[in-house]
Design a protein around this motif. Structure first.
Motif, PDB file in Angstrom:
ATOM      1  N   ASP A   1      50.376  85.889  41.063  1.00 50.91           N
ATOM      2  CA  ASP A   1      48.960  86.305  41.158  1.00 50.91           C
ATOM      3  C   ASP A   1      47.959  85.270  40.639  1.00 50.91           C
ATOM      4  O   ASP A   1      46.776  85.556  40.563  1.00 50.91           O
ATOM      5  CB  ASP A   1      48.711  87.640  40.458  1.00 50.91           C
ATOM      6  CG  ASP A   1      49.503  88.772  41.071  1.00 50.91           C
ATOM      7  OD1 ASP A   1      49.697  88.764  42.304  1.00 50.91           O
ATOM      8  OD2 ASP A   1      49.929  89.666  40.321  1.00 50.91           O
TER       9      ASP A   1
ATOM     10  N   ARG B   1      45.769  84.689  52.716  1.00 49.93           N
ATOM     11  CA  ARG B   1      45.452  85.911  51.977  1.00 49.93           C
ATOM     12  C   ARG B   1      46.169  87.100  52.596  1.00 49.93           C
ATOM     13  O   ARG B   1      46.543  87.071  53.761  1.00 49.93           O
ATOM     14  CB  ARG B   1      43.945  86.139  51.981  1.00 49.93           C
ATOM     15  CG  ARG B   1      43.195  84.995  51.312  1.00 49.93           C
ATOM     16  CD  ARG B   1      41.695  85.221  51.249  1.00 49.93           C
ATOM     17  NE  ARG B   1      41.054  84.116  50.566  1.00 49.93           N
ATOM     18  CZ  ARG B   1      40.952  84.002  49.248  1.00 49.93           C
ATOM     19  NH1 ARG B   1      41.427  84.952  48.470  1.00 49.93           N
ATOM     20  NH2 ARG B   1      40.358  82.962  48.699  1.00 49.93           N
ATOM     21  N   TYR B   2      46.336  88.139  51.794  1.00 51.48           N
ATOM     22  CA  TYR B   2      46.916  89.366  52.313  1.00 51.48           C
ATOM     23  C   TYR B   2      45.954  89.979  53.324  1.00 51.48           C
ATOM     24  O   TYR B   2      44.740  89.956  53.127  1.00 51.48           O
ATOM     25  CB  TYR B   2      47.189  90.355  51.177  1.00 51.48           C
ATOM     26  CG  TYR B   2      48.373  89.963  50.344  1.00 51.48           C
ATOM     27  CD1 TYR B   2      49.661  90.258  50.763  1.00 51.48           C
ATOM     28  CD2 TYR B   2      48.209  89.280  49.143  1.00 51.48           C
ATOM     29  CE1 TYR B   2      50.764  89.896  50.005  1.00 51.48           C
ATOM     30  CE2 TYR B   2      49.305  88.918  48.381  1.00 51.48           C
ATOM     31  CZ  TYR B   2      50.577  89.225  48.817  1.00 51.48           C
ATOM     32  OH  TYR B   2      51.668  88.858  48.077  1.00 51.48           O
TER      33      TYR B   2
ATOM     34  N   ASN C   1      51.804  95.309  54.672  1.00 50.08           N
ATOM     35  CA  ASN C   1      51.628  94.645  53.380  1.00 50.08           C
ATOM     36  C   ASN C   1      52.633  95.253  52.401  1.00 50.08           C
ATOM     37  O   ASN C   1      52.281  96.063  51.553  1.00 50.08           O
ATOM     38  CB  ASN C   1      50.190  94.837  52.888  1.00 50.08           C
ATOM     39  CG  ASN C   1      49.919  94.123  51.573  1.00 50.08           C
ATOM     40  OD1 ASN C   1      50.820  93.556  50.963  1.00 50.08           O
ATOM     41  ND2 ASN C   1      48.681  94.181  51.119  1.00 50.08           N
TER      42      ASN C   1
ATOM     43  N   SER D   1      54.031  94.223  49.791  1.00 43.69           N
ATOM     44  CA  SER D   1      53.842  93.933  48.366  1.00 43.69           C
ATOM     45  C   SER D   1      52.818  94.848  47.710  1.00 43.69           C
ATOM     46  O   SER D   1      52.746  94.928  46.495  1.00 43.69           O
ATOM     47  CB  SER D   1      53.398  92.493  48.178  1.00 43.69           C
ATOM     48  OG  SER D   1      52.086  92.343  48.676  1.00 43.69           O
ATOM     49  N   LYS D   2      52.005  95.510  48.542  1.00 44.80           N
ATOM     50  CA  LYS D   2      50.942  96.411  48.051  1.00 44.80           C
ATOM     51  C   LYS D   2      49.864  95.682  47.258  1.00 44.80           C
ATOM     52  O   LYS D   2      49.168  96.268  46.453  1.00 44.80           O
ATOM     53  CB  LYS D   2      51.520  97.549  47.203  1.00 44.80           C
ATOM     54  CG  LYS D   2      52.607  98.343  47.884  1.00 44.80           C
ATOM     55  CD  LYS D   2      52.102  99.046  49.116  1.00 44.80           C
ATOM     56  CE  LYS D   2      53.207  99.929  49.678  1.00 44.80           C
ATOM     57  NZ  LYS D   2      53.325  99.871  51.104  1.00 44.80           N
ATOM     58  N   LYS D   3      49.725  94.379  47.496  1.00 45.42           N
ATOM     59  CA  LYS D   3      48.638  93.613  46.858  1.00 45.42           C
ATOM     60  C   LYS D   3      47.324  93.975  47.531  1.00 45.42           C
ATOM     61  O   LYS D   3      47.288  94.410  48.687  1.00 45.42           O
ATOM     62  CB  LYS D   3      48.878  92.110  46.982  1.00 45.42           C
ATOM     63  CG  LYS D   3      50.156  91.630  46.347  1.00 45.42           C
ATOM     64  CD  LYS D   3      50.056  91.637  44.855  1.00 45.42           C
ATOM     65  CE  LYS D   3      51.340  91.052  44.268  1.00 45.42           C
ATOM     66  NZ  LYS D   3      51.368  91.060  42.847  1.00 45.42           N
TER      67      LYS D   3
ATOM     68  N   PRO E   1      44.104  93.926  49.674  1.00 49.02           N
ATOM     69  CA  PRO E   1      43.722  93.181  50.881  1.00 49.02           C
ATOM     70  C   PRO E   1      42.747  92.056  50.527  1.00 49.02           C
ATOM     71  O   PRO E   1      41.838  92.241  49.724  1.00 49.02           O
ATOM     72  CB  PRO E   1      43.035  94.237  51.747  1.00 49.02           C
ATOM     73  CG  PRO E   1      43.608  95.530  51.280  1.00 49.02           C
ATOM     74  CD  PRO E   1      43.833  95.348  49.801  1.00 49.02           C
TER      75      PRO E   1
ATOM     76  N   SER F   1      43.476  89.446  48.774  1.00 51.68           N
ATOM     77  CA  SER F   1      43.911  88.663  47.610  1.00 51.68           C
ATOM     78  C   SER F   1      44.795  87.511  48.088  1.00 51.68           C
ATOM     79  O   SER F   1      45.362  87.537  49.168  1.00 51.68           O
ATOM     80  CB  SER F   1      44.638  89.538  46.589  1.00 51.68           C
ATOM     81  OG  SER F   1      45.792  90.118  47.143  1.00 51.68           O
TER      82      SER F   1
ATOM     83  N   LEU G   1      47.700  85.045  48.822  1.00 54.39           N
ATOM     84  CA  LEU G   1      49.156  85.063  49.008  1.00 54.39           C
ATOM     85  C   LEU G   1      49.723  83.693  48.643  1.00 54.39           C
ATOM     86  O   LEU G   1      50.559  83.573  47.761  1.00 54.39           O
ATOM     87  CB  LEU G   1      49.502  85.423  50.449  1.00 54.39           C
ATOM     88  CG  LEU G   1      50.968  85.370  50.854  1.00 54.39           C
ATOM     89  CD1 LEU G   1      51.796  86.328  50.011  1.00 54.39           C
ATOM     90  CD2 LEU G   1      51.124  85.691  52.313  1.00 54.39           C
TER      91      LEU G   1
END
Length: 82
Positions: free
Chosen positions: A28, A51-52, A58, A60-62, A64, A66, A68
């Protein structure tokens, strides 16, 4: 400098020393790490940021949007920061 693939050369061609891109994991913090490394190493630069997605898969559930990965070049060597 080129590294030859010996008997498999006919199938795969020639691999150069810059074919391998090291990946550094920053959990992160890839964007902050890229900013630091490009300041520390003269001529360092960010070459790409992924980016996500806002929609779609998705796992990883990061969040949107953010970061990558960040691709950087330091001293002529490409790195991928995850």
């Amino acid at each position: 400098m080129c590294l030859r693939l010996g008997a498999m050369r006919g199938n795969f061609g020639v691999m150069t020393h810059d074919s391998i891109v090291p990946c550094l994991w920053f959990d992160d913090d890839a964007e902050a790490a890229a900013a630091l490394y490009t300041r520390v190493f003269a001529g360092g630069r960010v070459t790409a940021t992924s980016r996500y997605p806002a929609e779609g898969e998705n796992p990883s559930k990061k969040a949107p949007g953010s970061v990558l990965t960040v691709e950087v070049e330091l001293c002529g060597q490409a790195f991928s920061l995850l």
